[in-house]
Design a protein around this motif. Structure first.
Motif, PDB file in Angstrom:
ATOM      1  N   ARG A 111      35.190  55.335  33.368  1.00 18.61           N
ATOM      2  CA  ARG A 111      34.685  54.693  34.589  1.00 18.61           C
ATOM      3  C   ARG A 111      33.238  54.185  34.488  1.00 18.61           C
ATOM      4  NH1 ARG A 111      36.270  59.043  39.113  1.00 18.61           N
ATOM      5  NH2 ARG A 111      35.304  60.392  37.545  1.00 18.61           N
ATOM      6  N   PHE A 112      32.826  53.785  33.273  1.00 15.77           N
ATOM      7  CA  PHE A 112      31.514  53.179  33.105  1.00 15.77           C
ATOM      8  C   PHE A 112      31.577  51.655  33.279  1.00 15.77           C
ATOM      9  CE2 PHE A 112      30.511  56.911  30.130  1.00 15.77           C
ATOM     10  CZ  PHE A 112      29.931  57.634  31.162  1.00 15.77           C
ATOM     11  N   GLY A 113      32.756  51.090  33.067  1.00 15.71           N
ATOM     12  CA  GLY A 113      32.923  49.647  33.142  1.00 15.71           C
ATOM     13  C   GLY A 113      32.918  49.153  34.578  1.00 15.71           C
ATOM     14  N   TRP A 114      32.835  47.826  34.731  1.00 14.03           N
ATOM     15  CA  TRP A 114      32.823  47.279  36.085  1.00 14.03           C
ATOM     16  C   TRP A 114      33.338  45.849  36.131  1.00 14.03           C
ATOM     17  CZ3 TRP A 114      29.694  43.122  35.495  1.00 14.03           C
ATOM     18  CH2 TRP A 114      28.556  43.230  34.675  1.00 14.03           C
ATOM     19  N   MET A 115      33.789  45.491  37.341  1.00 14.50           N
ATOM     20  CA  MET A 115      34.077  44.106  37.703  1.00 14.50           C
ATOM     21  C   MET A 115      33.109  43.759  38.825  1.00 14.50           C
ATOM     22  SD  MET A 115      38.212  43.638  37.809  1.00 14.50           S
ATOM     23  CE  MET A 115      39.059  42.938  36.397  1.00 14.50           C
ATOM     24  N   ARG A 116      32.574  42.526  38.780  1.00 18.41           N
ATOM     25  CA  ARG A 116      31.577  42.157  39.778  1.00 18.41           C
ATOM     26  C   ARG A 116      31.726  40.690  40.156  1.00 18.41           C
ATOM     27  NH1 ARG A 116      25.610  43.298  37.862  1.00 18.41           N
ATOM     28  NH2 ARG A 116      26.574  45.365  37.690  1.00 18.41           N
ATOM     29  N   ILE A 117      31.812  40.417  41.450  1.00 14.56           N
ATOM     30  CA  ILE A 117      31.839  39.035  41.935  1.00 14.56           C
ATOM     31  C   ILE A 117      30.407  38.507  41.956  1.00 14.56           C
ATOM     32  CG2 ILE A 117      32.400  37.516  43.867  1.00 14.56           C
ATOM     33  CD1 ILE A 117      34.567  39.503  44.693  1.00 14.56           C
ATOM     34  N   VAL A 118      30.188  37.381  41.303  1.00  7.89           N
ATOM     35  CA  VAL A 118      28.839  36.818  41.237  1.00  7.89           C
ATOM     36  C   VAL A 118      28.864  35.320  41.545  1.00  7.89           C
ATOM     37  CG1 VAL A 118      27.953  38.513  39.596  1.00  7.89           C
ATOM     38  CG2 VAL A 118      29.061  36.461  38.742  1.00  7.89           C
ATOM     39  N   LYS A 119      27.783  34.846  42.155  1.00 11.74           N
ATOM     40  CA  LYS A 119      27.608  33.416  42.393  1.00 11.74           C
ATOM     41  C   LYS A 119      26.838  32.779  41.256  1.00 11.74           C
ATOM     42  CE  LYS A 119      27.769  33.340  47.469  1.00 11.74           C
ATOM     43  NZ  LYS A 119      27.033  32.971  48.714  1.00 11.74           N
ATOM     44  N   ASN A 120      25.850  33.489  40.769  1.00 19.67           N
ATOM     45  CA  ASN A 120      24.994  32.984  39.701  1.00 19.67           C
ATOM     46  C   ASN A 120      25.080  33.928  38.505  1.00 19.67           C
ATOM     47  OD1 ASN A 120      22.996  31.971  38.032  1.00 19.67           O
ATOM     48  ND2 ASN A 120      21.487  31.723  39.665  1.00 19.67           N
ATOM     49  N   ILE A 121      25.617  33.443  37.408  1.00 17.84           N
ATOM     50  CA  ILE A 121      25.787  34.274  36.214  1.00 17.84           C
ATOM     51  C   ILE A 121      24.459  34.825  35.709  1.00 17.84           C
ATOM     52  CG2 ILE A 121      26.586  34.297  33.817  1.00 17.84           C
ATOM     53  CD1 ILE A 121      28.783  34.194  35.926  1.00 17.84           C
TER      54      ILE A 121
END
Length: 270
Positions: A111-121
């Motif tokens: 559980r160290f990984g992640w998904m993230r919604i971003v507008k600006n990379i």
């Protein structure tokens, strides 16, 4: 930890399957693993798949991207609608359902990984160094000259050089005949050129063999990579040197990570 070749392998596999698809639903099983509002992605059409360092970026027509970092034990597994799947399971943190019925599972044991919604990379890449494939030998040398870190730690420092991890750093240093404790700013001239050449070589080799499944890594189809079968020094403590020099591979710890090298081929002069 999946490194540049592992993430690039997943990107290449998913690209023809995801581009043009629309996201039907995003189910988050572990809130820690997902940053943003899942409903923001509903109806979004996937327009591209990119990679920056070890981060996979799923681009959409909504002006939003879904960034994925696998960290230590993350996996991104694709299943068609008609495929039988034993997923989701207890390690599935996020499931993305596409309009055609196919699914994308984000699994992560630790559980160290992640998904993230971003507008600006740039919000997630601003502190990362350049991708090795976007550098010239001259640029690589200039970056080396600015650091007095041991070369092994330099290669793994994501703020200096993005995407390289323990496995490929070990392999590149062996081929370049550079001891992992040598200071980065001491690697000059032909040694610098050689290291850059071999670094690109081992990264391309890793992509060719679909990544290294040393631990938990699986590709987008749930299969192991083959690079671990072609490693020269990593994980080969006490094995004969591949150069047939008569010495054996040694292991030392640098910065908390195992470093594998041949004391004869990679001499260390203090």
């Amino acid at each position: 930890m999946p490194e540049l070749p592992e993430v690039e392998t997943i990107r290449l596999q998913l690209k023809p399957l995801l581009i043009g698809q629309s996201i039907f639903k995003t189910t988050v099983y572990k809130e820690k693993s997902f940053q943003g509002k899942p409903k923001q992605l509903t109806g979004a059409r996937i327009t591209g798949l990119a990679r920056y360092a070890k981060i996979l970026i799923i681009e959409t027509d909504k002006g939003l991207s879904l960034a994925v970092h696998l960290k230590m034990t993350g996996q991104l597994i694709y299943k068609r609608q008609i495929e039988k799947a034993n997923l989701p399971d207890k390690y599935t943190r996020v499931m993305i359902q596409l309009k055609d019925g196919s699914r994308l599972f984000f699994n992560d044991i630790r559980r160290f990984g992640w998904m993230r919604i971003v507008k600006n990379i740039k919000d997630i890449t601003a502190n990362l160094g350049p991708d090795p494939f976007k550098l010239t030998a001259s640029q690589f040398h200039k970056i080396l000259a600015q650091s007095a870190k041991p070369i092994k730690l330099f290669l793994m420092d994501q703020e200096k050089l993005a995407g390289v991890g323990n496995i490929y750093a070990n392999e590149a240093l062996f081929l370049a005949k550079i001891h992992p404790l040598v200071k980065a700013d001491k690697v000059t001239g032909e040694k610098s050129d050689g290291l850059f050449k071999f670094l690109l070589l081992v990264l391309k080799k890793g992509i060719k063999y679909g990544g290294s499944s040393d631990n938990d890594y699986l590709n987008a189809f749930g299969e192991k990579g083959e690079m671990q079968e072609h490693l020269l020094v990593y994980g080969r403590k006490d094995k004969p040197c591949p150069n047939d020099c008569g010495d054996k591979i040694k292991r030392i710890v640098i910065g908390g990570r195992g470093s594998f090298f041949c004391p004869n081929c990679q001499k260390y002069k203090r």
